[in-house]
Design an enzyme around this catalytic site. Sequence first.
Site, PDB file in Angstrom:
ATOM      1  CG  PHE A 141      36.025 -23.534 -72.096  1.00  0.00           C
ATOM      2  CD1 PHE A 141      34.669 -23.423 -72.357  1.00  0.00           C
ATOM      3  CD2 PHE A 141      36.655 -24.737 -72.347  1.00  0.00           C
ATOM      4  CE1 PHE A 141      33.947 -24.496 -72.872  1.00  0.00           C
ATOM      5  CE2 PHE A 141      35.954 -25.814 -72.865  1.00  0.00           C
ATOM      6  CZ  PHE A 141      34.597 -25.693 -73.131  1.00  0.00           C
ATOM      7  CG  ASP A 226      41.899 -26.395 -67.006  1.00  0.00           C
ATOM      8  OD1 ASP A 226      42.565 -27.110 -67.774  1.00  0.00           O
ATOM      9  OD2 ASP A 226      40.668 -26.222 -67.139  1.00  0.00           O
ATOM     10  CE  LYS A 255      40.794 -29.360 -74.939  1.00  0.00           C
ATOM     11  NZ  LYS A 255      39.642 -30.082 -75.478  1.00  0.00           N
TER      12      LYS A 255
END
Length: 401
Positions: A141, A226, A255
């Site tokens: 994801f 990531d 984030k």
Amino acid sequence: MSTTETAIASAEAHSAHNYHPLPVVVTTADGAWVTDVEGRRYLDLLAGYSALNFGHGNRRLIDAAKAQLERVTLTSRAFHHDRFADFCTRLAELCGMESVLPMNTGAEAVETAVKTARKWGYRVKGVPDGMAKIIVAANNFHGRTTTIISFSTDPEAREDFGPYTPGFEIVPYGDLTALREAMTENTVAVLMEPIQGEAGVLVPPPGYLPGVRALTRERNVLFIADEIQSGLGRTGKTFACEHEGVVPDMYVLGKALGGGLVPVSAVVSSRDVLGVFRPGEHGSTFGGNPLACAVALEVIAMLRTGEYQQRAAELGEHLLQELGLLTGGGAVEAVRGRGLWAGVDIAPALGTGREISEKLMDRGVLVKDTHGSTIRIAPPLVISKEDLDWGLEQLRAVLRG
């Protein structure tokens, strides 16, 4: 209808159904707790998918944001501003790298990484124009743009959004042999999450990440990590890659970098890699804006103390030990995790992940399901041991029925 039902009905009347949130309407929050419109309190064990690593309403971060709000919030990158250089310098230092390319959202940062890898492949590696390939892992994801979902294996993220962007090769996560066989002279990068969050907090087998690092070096391929969810303290270290002594060629961050206040993301790498861009070839109006830089600088300063990483390591060991005790009794099939991050596979006979999440919500605990029967636990790193234990007791009560 209740206040909650009214608020949800009003939202659904004018919003597209791109999410399926739990039926709770948050109105205030502090630390690891949120309060809904009817005054009920809930322990937040999701922390905005790691965006709230430092908790809700962190006073240090709010003060930094307020101070910057009074000065200047946005210049666009058409001009310089006085927070930008310090932000890039401090973030590069935190990552042990040289250059930073700031964006806003995680998906933007991943897109930036893809563009960087392709341009590096053409300009530096000498891959023929239009032939660059990037290898990714199944069950990944990385975001929801049309390019990113082109290399997703999740039907919900991918279906009905084609035609898809070419140039990606998908291999099984954790399989070094498959990765080696997928590499060609046109491979420019391997893009992977060091721990797959959306897939259910999947931790790779020991030696996998060092193996990826060795293969990419051997074949002159960029290793892009990531760390949007796994990075910045979540796993007990600044970066999840550190657990196996691996340093990638590029970090993709987001984030928690914005402290739960503003969207901040970045690609961090060497001058040689990010130096492939020339002025005007890539950009973002809000990327690296003064407000974002001010908040992110405070996040970086907090991480430099090491206290949040240590807290995640210590409380994480306790969390995983307690969750591990739930296996073997028929209610929990498996537990995975690292630091304050865990995936719990619920026995299907007990209910779906969504149903378990709703039952926990009724007991004052917020988690989120994924892939049918799995729930994810990722509390703010500032959570107290007492609150964490209370949340775990609610989970045990739900599992007992």
